[in-house]
Design a protein around this motif. Structure first.
Motif, mmCIF file in Angstrom:
data_model
loop_
_atom_site.group_PDB
_atom_site.id
_atom_site.type_symbol
_atom_site.label_atom_id
_atom_site.label_comp_id
_atom_site.label_asym_id
_atom_site.label_seq_id
_atom_site.Cartn_x
_atom_site.Cartn_y
_atom_site.Cartn_z
ATOM 1 N N LEU A 40 -21.214 6.480 -21.210
ATOM 2 C CA LEU A 40 -19.906 6.053 -21.513
ATOM 3 C C LEU A 40 -20.204 4.434 -21.756
ATOM 4 C CD1 LEU A 40 -17.207 7.444 -18.710
ATOM 5 C CD2 LEU A 40 -17.978 8.157 -21.148
ATOM 6 N N LYS A 41 -21.195 3.561 -21.367
ATOM 7 C CA LYS A 41 -21.185 2.376 -21.471
ATOM 8 C C LYS A 41 -20.027 1.431 -21.322
ATOM 9 C CE LYS A 41 -24.730 3.088 -25.520
ATOM 10 N NZ LYS A 41 -24.990 3.081 -26.841
ATOM 11 N N LEU A 42 -19.608 1.470 -19.947
ATOM 12 C CA LEU A 42 -18.532 0.961 -19.351
ATOM 13 C C LEU A 42 -18.825 -0.582 -19.560
ATOM 14 C CD1 LEU A 42 -17.472 3.464 -16.763
ATOM 15 C CD2 LEU A 42 -16.349 3.105 -18.797
ATOM 16 N N LYS A 43 -17.884 -1.310 -19.699
ATOM 17 C CA LYS A 43 -17.808 -2.669 -19.601
ATOM 18 C C LYS A 43 -17.116 -3.269 -18.326
ATOM 19 C CE LYS A 43 -17.742 -3.727 -24.613
ATOM 20 N NZ LYS A 43 -16.906 -4.302 -25.750
ATOM 21 N N VAL A 44 -17.994 -3.622 -17.337
ATOM 22 C CA VAL A 44 -17.677 -3.842 -15.899
ATOM 23 C C VAL A 44 -17.780 -5.207 -15.520
ATOM 24 C CG1 VAL A 44 -17.703 -2.912 -13.496
ATOM 25 C CG2 VAL A 44 -18.347 -1.243 -15.285
ATOM 26 N N LEU A 56 -5.424 5.566 -15.421
ATOM 27 C CA LEU A 56 -4.989 4.234 -14.688
ATOM 28 C C LEU A 56 -5.961 4.154 -13.343
ATOM 29 C CD1 LEU A 56 -2.770 2.242 -14.547
ATOM 30 C CD2 LEU A 56 -1.563 3.819 -13.286
ATOM 31 N N LEU A 57 -6.220 5.324 -12.710
ATOM 32 C CA LEU A 57 -7.162 5.301 -11.484
ATOM 33 C C LEU A 57 -8.694 4.575 -11.707
ATOM 34 C CD1 LEU A 57 -6.649 8.573 -9.793
ATOM 35 C CD2 LEU A 57 -6.001 6.418 -9.010
ATOM 36 N N ALA A 58 -9.074 5.025 -13.052
ATOM 37 C CA ALA A 58 -10.385 4.842 -13.542
ATOM 38 C C ALA A 58 -10.335 3.346 -14.010
ATOM 39 C CB ALA A 58 -10.951 5.690 -14.905
ATOM 40 N N LEU A 59 -9.491 2.657 -14.685
ATOM 41 C CA LEU A 59 -9.473 1.520 -14.895
ATOM 42 C C LEU A 59 -9.214 0.584 -14.064
ATOM 43 C CD1 LEU A 59 -7.315 1.887 -18.351
ATOM 44 C CD2 LEU A 59 -9.872 1.194 -18.030
ATOM 45 N N THR A 60 -8.493 1.082 -12.906
ATOM 46 C CA THR A 60 -8.137 0.040 -11.721
ATOM 47 C C THR A 60 -9.423 0.066 -10.973
ATOM 48 O OG1 THR A 60 -5.931 1.011 -11.332
ATOM 49 C CG2 THR A 60 -6.933 -0.188 -9.624
ATOM 50 N N SER A 61 -10.198 1.116 -10.993
ATOM 51 C CA SER A 61 -11.757 1.031 -10.220
ATOM 52 C C SER A 61 -12.443 -0.135 -11.188
ATOM 53 C CB SER A 61 -12.135 2.436 -10.310
ATOM 54 O OG SER A 61 -11.308 3.479 -9.778
ATOM 55 N N ILE A 62 -12.593 -0.195 -12.140
ATOM 56 C CA ILE A 62 -13.169 -1.146 -12.998
ATOM 57 C C ILE A 62 -12.882 -2.395 -13.061
ATOM 58 C CG2 ILE A 62 -14.045 -1.204 -15.391
ATOM 59 C CD1 ILE A 62 -14.105 1.743 -15.815
ATOM 60 N N GLU A 63 -11.529 -2.479 -13.322
ATOM 61 C CA GLU A 63 -10.885 -3.922 -13.550
ATOM 62 C C GLU A 63 -10.513 -4.673 -12.179
ATOM 63 O OE1 GLU A 63 -10.830 -5.658 -16.298
ATOM 64 O OE2 GLU A 63 -11.135 -3.878 -18.033
ATOM 65 N N LEU A 64 -10.158 -3.954 -11.406
ATOM 66 C CA LEU A 64 -9.229 -4.655 -10.172
ATOM 67 C C LEU A 64 -9.920 -4.315 -8.640
ATOM 68 C CD1 LEU A 64 -5.794 -4.029 -11.256
ATOM 69 C CD2 LEU A 64 -7.125 -6.085 -11.680
#
Length: 777
Positions: free
Chosen positions: A480-484, A526-534
């Motif tokens: 996925l090449k996530l930007k974390v 929303l769950l996934a982005l919260t795990s990555i961003e916050l």
């Protein structure tokens, strides 16, 4: 020699102060009305010329005194300090002048930031004097961006008093003229011809040119025309504009001409005219209004690029008003909402086209605004959304309210798209978040989906949301090449304040029967982005507990959810636990999740997203006879994560939504709404409904008690953690402040000291004494 006016310096002995400080102090009289002490000023100037290496210290000390006098409203001394600075600038031209200039510009900026017009004018006059000085030494790092923005803002002053407004505008024009003179021929300074500067300077001058009629009407007689020209913003703006264009070279003239060519009169005036034109044609055909809105969109983008003028909220207010009128037209079929059956035929699809044009214009205009103005616009839009409450339900005009809610939330979604703010507390203040989340639990499925999408837009600050548009149990998330990025301190503060509120609304949203595939995909994002961003360690634990609670929600099924909703919750929990296990990189955790997913692939594919979230969902009615091997076990997850340093006590505690404040009222209202559904459904199919009627209040009370216990455990954990990890100075300061706020605890003997030193007997047992927080375990 004792100095009574300078307490706290070297004991109170003024003779031990540095000489430059004594010289600076001596230029200030006892009474500020006496003005600058000229003889002492001459001594200070001579000292600065004799010892130029002290010039930067003199400037810093004067800056310190001026800032203090501004905060204390001692404006007489402020004027004296600025006069001294002006004289030093005019007299000193040495190599160390740059450091002195930095202090000078800092003080000018402080005056320009003041709300007092006199201080703004004083700061401008000093800056103009400085701009006319030719410096002997170059400066490589000086910036005038603030002064361009502030002087441009002063050119648009809307002060209530006309004379004061004129003076502020004239000061703004003089300030812009000074910036241009200071930077136009200096290659080492910031390029004043850049579009970011020209797009502020030129419109500000044009704005005052357009108000020539207002100032000319104030001339008392033709005999005073020559004298009045000096006080006329229009005349001054024209001279400044001529000077600006006269100094432009061939390569720079384009950036100065572009604002003139793009907006014939002035962008602010053009937008005002378009807004007035739109209001005047509010009962014209939808196609005519849509055309005006498209032109407004183009003009608004040009105006917003400079971020000047007071038209921002005016634009949005007009657009939202026209949006509400269009909704009324479509519902009533008349341009006069009070009369049924208007004379003109209203086509609903044309009104929809106009509404979409308004929403598009809202988004395009907001995308060009700076962050702080964009936040204000979102707060403004959210305040217009009609929301129900326990005391004011939306019973009347239900269809109109629903359409208004949808259109305003669509507008808000357009504004929030691409919005990036490093501080989530600024992006999502409580006043905004409370209203937004209250809409997340409404019965209308479309409204709930818009709210979830808006939250996703806010939280996604690294462009990862498109990678979670579909729910899947991907075996390797590296593709996925996530930007974390690491969770910042501001994000941690935001989650400590609002995390339980977010979890509660996500959990209660999952219980809505009308949820569709798009809702579960939005919740997963929303769950996934919260795990990555916050996410920090505490947030990760809470999100895992929340995912397990969703599984239990589908398993116990106290709310009699539809079959699709139950399977979707199982699949949603599997997809998220698969993602979070790979993000935490705990091998035993990943292994447990992988084993359960493999077992579901063999025996229960209807519990995985690949089977549920498809064009033809694979469902099964055998959800009440699921084996433990195809369920994620909280005890196992708590064991493997606890061994890796996570809070095992918190992991082993099932998630219970904390019902507090407005969220409690909303949740209880939803509970009551569901009780009504259950009782209606049970009364037709299951006669013995008394158990559920009694069980629901007991469940609510048990939730409250568990929530209170959980809050108490969390408080104790935070106290222990602070005692173990916080620096000694912080602990001592906390205990010191606590002792100031509390009455000293009484001694076991029962004797305490009352006010004024008189003994007073008062017997209190030891077990009733109140100790500081850090003493409680």
């Amino acid at each position: 020699m004792v100095s009574s006016s300078l307490p706290g310096v070297c004991g109170c002995c003024g003779a031990l102060r540095p000489r430059y400080k004594r010289l600076v102090d001596n230029i200030f009289p006892e009474d500020p009305e006496d003005g600058l002490v000229k003889t002492n000023m001459e001594k200070l100037t001579f000292y600065a010329l004799s010892a130029p290496e002290k010039l930067d210290r003199i400037g810093a000390y004067l800056s310190e005194k001026l800032i203090r006098d501004v905060s204390r409203h001692r404006y007489g001394y402020v004027c004296i300090a600025m006069e001294a600075l002006d004289q030093l600038l005019m007299a000193c031209h040495c190599q160390s002048i740059n450091l002195f200039v930095e202090s000078f510009l800092k003080m000018v900026a402080k005056l320009l930031e003041s709300e007092k017009p006199d201080l703004q004018i004083l700061g401008t006059n000093s800056f103009v004097k400085f701009a006319n000085i030719e410096e002997d030494t170059p400066s490589y790092h000086r910036s005038y961006d603030f002064f361009v923005s502030r002087f441009s803002e002063m050119c648009h002053s809307s002060h209530d008093d006309m004379d004061t407004r004129t003076k502020i505008r004239m000061s703004g024009i003089k300030g812009l003229q000074g910036v241009v003179r200071k930077t136009v021929n200096d290659e080492l300074q910031a390029n004043i011809w850049d579009p970011q500067h020209m797009d502020k300077i030129v419109p500000s001058l044009l704005f005052n040119l357009q108000h020539a009629e207002e100032t000319e009407s104030r001339s008392p007689s033709p005999l005073q025309t020559t004298e009045k020209e000096k006080e006329n913003p229009a005349e001054l703006a024209e001279r400044c504009l001529r000077e600006l264009l006269g100094r432009a070279a061939y390569g720079n003239i384009k950036n100065a001409i572009k604002p003139l060519a793009s907006v014939p009169q002035h962008s602010h005036l053009v937008i005002q005219q378009l807004l007035s034109h739109l209001d005047a044609n509010s009962r014209s055909a939808a196609t005519v209004r849509a055309g005006i809105v498209e032109v407004l969109s183009e003009a608004a983008v040009i105006a917003a690029s400079g971020s000047v003028g007071p038209t921002v909220l005016e634009v949005f207010n007009t657009l939202l008003r026209q949006l509400r009128l269009s909704i009324d037209y479509a519902l009533t079929g008349s341009y006069d909402c009070a009369i049924a059956g208007g004379t003109k035929i209203i086509k609903e699809h044309e009104e929809r086209m106009f509404q979409e044009a308004v929403i598009k214009t809202t988004g395009s205009f907001a995308s060009t605004l700076p962050t702080y103005q964009r936040s204000e616009v979102m707060l403004f839009i959210m305040s217009k959304v009609p929301l129900p409450s326990l005391h004011h339900p939306l019973d009347t005009g239900k269809n109109r309210n629903r359409l208004t809610q949808i259109m305003l939330l669509k507008s808000l979604l357009q504004v929030s798209t691409g919005f990036q703010c490093s501080n989530m507390l600024t992006a999502l203040p409580s006043s905004f978040l409370d209203r937004l989340l209250s809409a997340a639990l409404m019965e209308d499925a479309e409204i709930r989906l818009f709210v979830l999408q808006i939250l996703i837009s806010f939280i996604d600050r690294h462009g990862n949301k498109h990678k979670f548009q579909t729910i899947s149990t991907i075996s390797d998330i590296s593709i996925l090449k996530l930007k974390v990025d690491k969770c910042s301190r501001q994000d941690t503060v935001f989650m400590k304040k609002h995390s339980q509120q977010l979890y509660r609304h996500m959990y209660l949203t999952c219980k809505e029967e009308s949820n569709g595939r798009a809702h579960y995909e939005a919740i997963y994002s929303l769950l996934a982005l919260t795990s990555i961003e916050l996410a920090n360690e505490e947030v990760v634990v809470d999100l895992i507990r929340l995912a397990l609670a969703m599984q239990e929600l589908a398993q116990v099924n106290e709310d009699n959810l539809p079959l699709y909703s139950r399977c979707a919750l199982y699949a949603l929990g599997a997809a998220y636990l698969n993602l979070i296990s790979q993000l935490t990189t705990v091998p035993a955790f990943c292994q447990h999740i992988h084993e359960v997913i493999e077992m579901r692939q063999k025996e229960a594919p209807y519990l995985l997203p690949e089977g549920v979230f498809a064009e033809k969902p694979r469902l099964s009615r055998n959800l009440d006879r699921l084996g433990p091997e195809i369920l994620f076990r909280q005890s196992k997850i708590s064991e493997v994560l606890g061994g890796s340093g996570y809070n095992s006590d918190r992991l082993s505690t099932p998630y219970i939504p904390q019902l507090t404040g407005t969220g409690a009222e909303r949740a209880l209202r939803c509970q009551g709404r569901e009780v009504g559904r259950q009782s209606g459904r049970i009364s037709t199919s299951k006669p013995p409904a008394t158990f559920l009627k009694v069980k629901r209040p007991l469940t609510i009370r048990s939730i409250d008690s568990v929530a209170v216990e959980e809050q108490e455990r969390e408080r104790r954990r935070q106290v222990v953690e602070k005692f173990q990890k916080a620096p000694f100075e912080e602990i001592a300061a906390h205990c010191g402040s606590s002792s100031l706020d509390r009455r000293p605890p009484p001694s076991p003997s029962g004797t305490i000291t009352a006010a004024y030193g008189q003994p007073q007997s008062h017997s209190i047992p030891v077990y009733e004494m109140k100790f500081p927080d850090l003493c409680v375990y």
